[in-house]
Design a protein around this motif. Structure first.
Motif, PDB file in Angstrom:
ATOM      1  N   PRO A   1       0.807  -1.218   0.000  1.00 20.39           N
ATOM      2  CA  PRO A   1       0.000   0.000   0.000  1.00 20.39           C
ATOM      3  C   PRO A   1       0.844   1.273   0.000  1.00 20.39           C
ATOM      4  CG  PRO A   1       0.174  -0.838   2.225  1.00 20.39           C
ATOM      5  CD  PRO A   1       0.899  -1.823   1.347  1.00 20.39           C
ATOM      6  N   LEU A   2       0.165   2.381  -0.369  1.00 21.20           N
ATOM      7  CA  LEU A   2       0.730   3.716  -0.253  1.00 21.20           C
ATOM      8  C   LEU A   2      -0.136   4.528   0.699  1.00 21.20           C
ATOM      9  CD1 LEU A   2       1.515   4.580  -3.991  1.00 21.20           C
ATOM     10  CD2 LEU A   2       3.138   3.873  -2.234  1.00 21.20           C
ATOM     11  N   PHE A   3       0.513   5.377   1.495  1.00 24.00           N
ATOM     12  CA  PHE A   3      -0.201   6.169   2.480  1.00 24.00           C
ATOM     13  C   PHE A   3       0.095   7.646   2.258  1.00 24.00           C
ATOM     14  CE2 PHE A   3       1.088   2.140   4.461  1.00 24.00           C
ATOM     15  CZ  PHE A   3      -0.164   1.576   4.662  1.00 24.00           C
ATOM     16  N   PRO A   4      -0.912   8.457   1.897  1.00 19.45           N
ATOM     17  CA  PRO A   4      -0.670   9.892   1.715  1.00 19.45           C
ATOM     18  C   PRO A   4      -0.460  10.577   3.058  1.00 19.45           C
ATOM     19  CG  PRO A   4      -3.007   9.410   1.516  1.00 19.45           C
ATOM     20  CD  PRO A   4      -2.318   8.089   1.665  1.00 19.45           C
ATOM     21  N   ARG A   5       0.398  11.589   3.063  1.00 20.54           N
ATOM     22  CA  ARG A   5       0.563  12.372   4.284  1.00 20.54           C
ATOM     23  C   ARG A   5      -0.763  13.025   4.648  1.00 20.54           C
ATOM     24  NH1 ARG A   5       6.395  15.536   3.873  1.00 20.54           N
ATOM     25  NH2 ARG A   5       7.706  13.658   3.892  1.00 20.54           N
TER      26      ARG A   5
ATOM     27  N   GLY B   1      -4.159   9.095   6.136  1.00 19.11           N
ATOM     28  CA  GLY B   1      -3.021   8.278   5.721  1.00 19.11           C
ATOM     29  C   GLY B   1      -2.204   7.810   6.908  1.00 19.11           C
ATOM     30  N   LEU B   2      -2.035   8.691   7.896  1.00 21.25           N
ATOM     31  CA  LEU B   2      -1.259   8.342   9.085  1.00 21.25           C
ATOM     32  C   LEU B   2      -1.942   7.228   9.868  1.00 21.25           C
ATOM     33  CD1 LEU B   2       1.100   8.886  11.013  1.00 21.25           C
ATOM     34  CD2 LEU B   2      -0.310  10.638  12.109  1.00 21.25           C
ATOM     35  N   THR B   3      -3.254   7.308  10.023  1.00 22.31           N
ATOM     36  CA  THR B   3      -3.987   6.273  10.751  1.00 22.31           C
ATOM     37  C   THR B   3      -3.830   4.911  10.082  1.00 22.31           C
ATOM     38  OG1 THR B   3      -5.612   7.888  11.537  1.00 22.31           O
ATOM     39  CG2 THR B   3      -6.272   5.562  11.562  1.00 22.31           C
ATOM     40  N   ALA B   4      -3.983   4.883   8.751  1.00 20.12           N
ATOM     41  CA  ALA B   4      -3.842   3.625   8.015  1.00 20.12           C
ATOM     42  C   ALA B   4      -2.402   3.117   8.067  1.00 20.12           C
ATOM     43  CB  ALA B   4      -4.289   3.824   6.568  1.00 20.12           C
ATOM     44  N   MET B   5      -1.454   4.019   8.013  1.00 20.07           N
ATOM     45  CA  MET B   5      -0.035   3.640   8.049  1.00 20.07           C
ATOM     46  C   MET B   5       0.314   2.973   9.378  1.00 20.07           C
ATOM     47  SD  MET B   5       3.275   6.155   7.864  1.00 20.07           S
ATOM     48  CE  MET B   5       3.161   6.586   9.615  1.00 20.07           C
ATOM     49  N   LEU B   6      -0.145   3.546  10.483  1.00 18.10           N
ATOM     50  CA  LEU B   6       0.166   2.983  11.794  1.00 18.10           C
ATOM     51  C   LEU B   6      -0.510   1.629  11.981  1.00 18.10           C
ATOM     52  CD1 LEU B   6       0.007   6.180  14.046  1.00 18.10           C
ATOM     53  CD2 LEU B   6       2.019   5.043  13.068  1.00 18.10           C
TER      54      LEU B   6
ATOM     55  N   LEU C   1       7.472  -0.428   6.386  1.00 20.09           N
ATOM     56  CA  LEU C   1       7.148   0.929   5.958  1.00 20.09           C
ATOM     57  C   LEU C   1       8.396   1.657   5.473  1.00 20.09           C
ATOM     58  CD1 LEU C   1       4.874   3.048   5.817  1.00 20.09           C
ATOM     59  CD2 LEU C   1       5.524   3.733   8.143  1.00 20.09           C
ATOM     60  N   ALA C   2       8.383   2.104   4.225  1.00 21.10           N
ATOM     61  CA  ALA C   2       9.482   2.896   3.658  1.00 21.10           C
ATOM     62  C   ALA C   2       9.291   4.357   4.040  1.00 21.10           C
ATOM     63  CB  ALA C   2       9.518   2.743   2.136  1.00 21.10           C
ATOM     64  N   LEU C   3      10.273   4.916   4.732  1.00 25.22           N
ATOM     65  CA  LEU C   3      10.217   6.304   5.165  1.00 25.22           C
ATOM     66  C   LEU C   3      11.491   7.031   4.760  1.00 25.22           C
ATOM     67  CD1 LEU C   3       8.780   6.006   8.806  1.00 25.22           C
ATOM     68  CD2 LEU C   3       7.571   6.805   6.761  1.00 25.22           C
ATOM     69  N   GLY C   4      11.344   8.170   4.107  1.00 31.73           N
ATOM     70  CA  GLY C   4      12.491   8.986   3.752  1.00 31.73           C
ATOM     71  C   GLY C   4      12.966   9.792   4.947  1.00 31.73           C
TER      72      GLY C   4
ATOM     73  N   TYR D   1       6.991   0.712  18.172  1.00 30.42           N
ATOM     74  CA  TYR D   1       6.374  -0.532  17.701  1.00 30.42           C
ATOM     75  C   TYR D   1       7.359  -1.699  17.621  1.00 30.42           C
ATOM     76  CZ  TYR D   1       2.528   2.546  16.530  1.00 30.42           C
ATOM     77  OH  TYR D   1       1.496   3.467  16.604  1.00 30.42           O
ATOM     78  N   ASP D   2       8.528  -1.560  18.243  1.00 36.00           N
ATOM     79  CA  ASP D   2       9.556  -2.604  18.232  1.00 36.00           C
ATOM     80  C   ASP D   2       9.842  -3.063  16.800  1.00 36.00           C
ATOM     81  OD1 ASP D   2      11.460  -4.374  19.240  1.00 36.00           O
ATOM     82  OD2 ASP D   2      10.008  -6.014  19.389  1.00 36.00           O
ATOM     83  N   ALA D   3      10.029  -2.098  15.934  1.00 37.13           N
ATOM     84  CA  ALA D   3      10.296  -2.402  14.530  1.00 37.13           C
ATOM     85  C   ALA D   3      11.798  -2.434  14.265  1.00 37.13           C
ATOM     86  CB  ALA D   3       9.646  -1.352  13.633  1.00 37.13           C
ATOM     87  N   LEU D   4      12.199  -3.310  13.365  1.00 37.91           N
ATOM     88  CA  LEU D   4      13.567  -3.331  12.867  1.00 37.91           C
ATOM     89  C   LEU D   4      13.778  -2.096  11.999  1.00 37.91           C
ATOM     90  CD1 LEU D   4      16.118  -5.299  12.522  1.00 37.91           C
ATOM     91  CD2 LEU D   4      15.049  -5.944  10.358  1.00 37.91           C
TER      92      LEU D   4
END
Length: 289
Positions: free
Chosen positions: A172-176, A180-185, A194-197, A228-231
C-alpha cells in the motif's frame, strides 16, 4: 462536494508531461529510460535552476571537488532523476526486470528474512538516492509487505496519474495527512514494512550532522521503530553502470538508542553511500539551511 479543478498552469504542465511520456513510450525500454534522463539533464534542469542548487550544495558538502567533477555531477544528477521518473511510468517493463533480477543484497538481508518469518514490523529507511522504487519493486517481488508514505504532488492533475503509477509498483501507499497516518500505523502494527524517507530538511527535526554540517533531520523513523519494536534498516536501489539495472543494498540494522542517535547513524550510513555514488543522490534538495 465537487472536486476542485486544477489550475490552468497545472493542466498545461501536466499535458506537456503526458505528451512527452507518450512520445517516449514509442521507444523501446532500453532507449526510453536514457532519453528521459537526457531531457531532464539538458532541458529541465536549466529551466528549473537545478544546476545552481546542485553547485551550491556541493560547495557546502564537498568543497574539495574539482570543477570538472562538479560539472559532471550538474549533468548526472538530473539525468538520474529523469531515469527514475521514466522507470515509474514504465510499469511492468520496470517491475518485471527488477523481479527477474532479484537484486537484494547486503548485511541486513538476513535480518529482513527473519523479520518476515516473525511478522515483525520494519522501518525501511530510504533516501532520494538511485531509484527509490527499485527497492519497493525488489521487496514486493519476494512477496514481502512493503508500504510507503508519500507526499501528494502540488499539481493535482499530475497527482491523478502519478499515484496509480507508484501503486502499480507496490502497495500500500499512504498519503501524508490524518487518514493516511492512521492507516499507516495500523499497517505497521500488523507487521507491515514501511518505507520512510529521512534525507530532507525538516524544520521540526533535530539538529544532526550530514557531511559534517548541521542540518535538521526528521526523527519519525526512529520514534516509530522504538514505539512498535520495529527493525530499522537503511536500504537503497543503487543504479548500475549500464544505467538500467540495480543493486538493492540492505544495510546492517540500526541499533536501538535514542531517536537522535539512531537517525545520526542513518545520516552517517547515507553519507558513506553518497560519497561512493555522488551522482545518485538528489543534490537539488535544500538539505542545509
Amino acid at each position: 462536494m465537487a472536486e476542485e479543478r486544477p489550475s490552468l498552469t497545472d493542466r498545461v504542465a501536466n499535458g506537456a508531461f503526458l505528451a512527452i511520456m507518450a512520445l517516449a513510450r514509442a521507444l523501446p525500454y532500453e532507449r526510453r529510460i536514457p532519453a528521459i534522463g537526457w531531457l531532464f539533464s539538458r532541458v529541465l534542469a536549466p529551466l528549473a535552476r537545478w544546476r545552481g542548487r546542485i553547485r551550491d550544495n556541493l560547495a557546502l558538502a564537498r568543497p574539495d571537488l574539482p570543477e570538472a567533477e562538479i560539472e559532471a555531477l550538474v549533468r548526472a544528477v538530473p539525468d538520474n532523476a529523469g531515469r527514475s521518473l521514466a522507470e515509474i511510468y514504465a510499469g511492468e517493463a520496470f517491475t518485471a526486470r527488477i523481479h527477474a533480477a532479484d537484486p537484494l543484497e547486503g548485511p541486513g538481508l538476513p535480518a529482513l528474512e527473519e523479520a518476515f518469518e516473525a511478522n515483525r514490523p520494519v522501518i525501511l529507511a530510504c533516501a532520494h538516492f538511485g531509484n527509490y522504487d527499485a527497492m519497493r519493486a525488489a521487496l514486493s517481488g519476494r512477496g514481502w509487505p512493503v508500504g510507503a508514505l508519500y507526499r501528494p504532488m502540488n499539481n493535482e492533475a499530475f497527482n491523478r496519474h502519478y499515484v496509480p503509477a507508484m501503486s502499480a509498483i507496490a502497495e500500500p501507499l499512504f498519503p501524508r495527512g490524518r487518514a493516511g497516518l492512521t492507516a499507516m500505523l495500523r499497517f505497521l502494527r500488523g507487521g507491515g514494512w514501511l518505507a520512510l524517507g529521512f534525507d530532507q530538511f525538516d524544520r521540526e527535526g533535530a539538529e544532526l550532522r550530514f557531511f559534517d554540517l548541521p542540518t535538521k533531520t526528521v526523527l519519525t523513523p526512529a520514534e516509530l521503530a522504538l514505539r512498535y519494536d520495529a527493525l530499522v534498516v537503511p536500504i537503497a536501489g543503487i543504479r548500475q553502470p549500464d544505467g538500467l539495472s540495480f543493486r538493492v543494498h540492505v544495510g546492517a540494522p540500526i541499533p536501538r538508542g535514542t531517536p537522535a542517535e539512531m537517525m545520526q547513524a542513518l545520516n552517517d550510513d547515507l553519507e558513506m553511500l553518497v560519497r561512493r555514488h555522488m551522482d545518485q543522490w538528489f543534490w537539488v534538495h535544500r538539505r542545509w539551511k
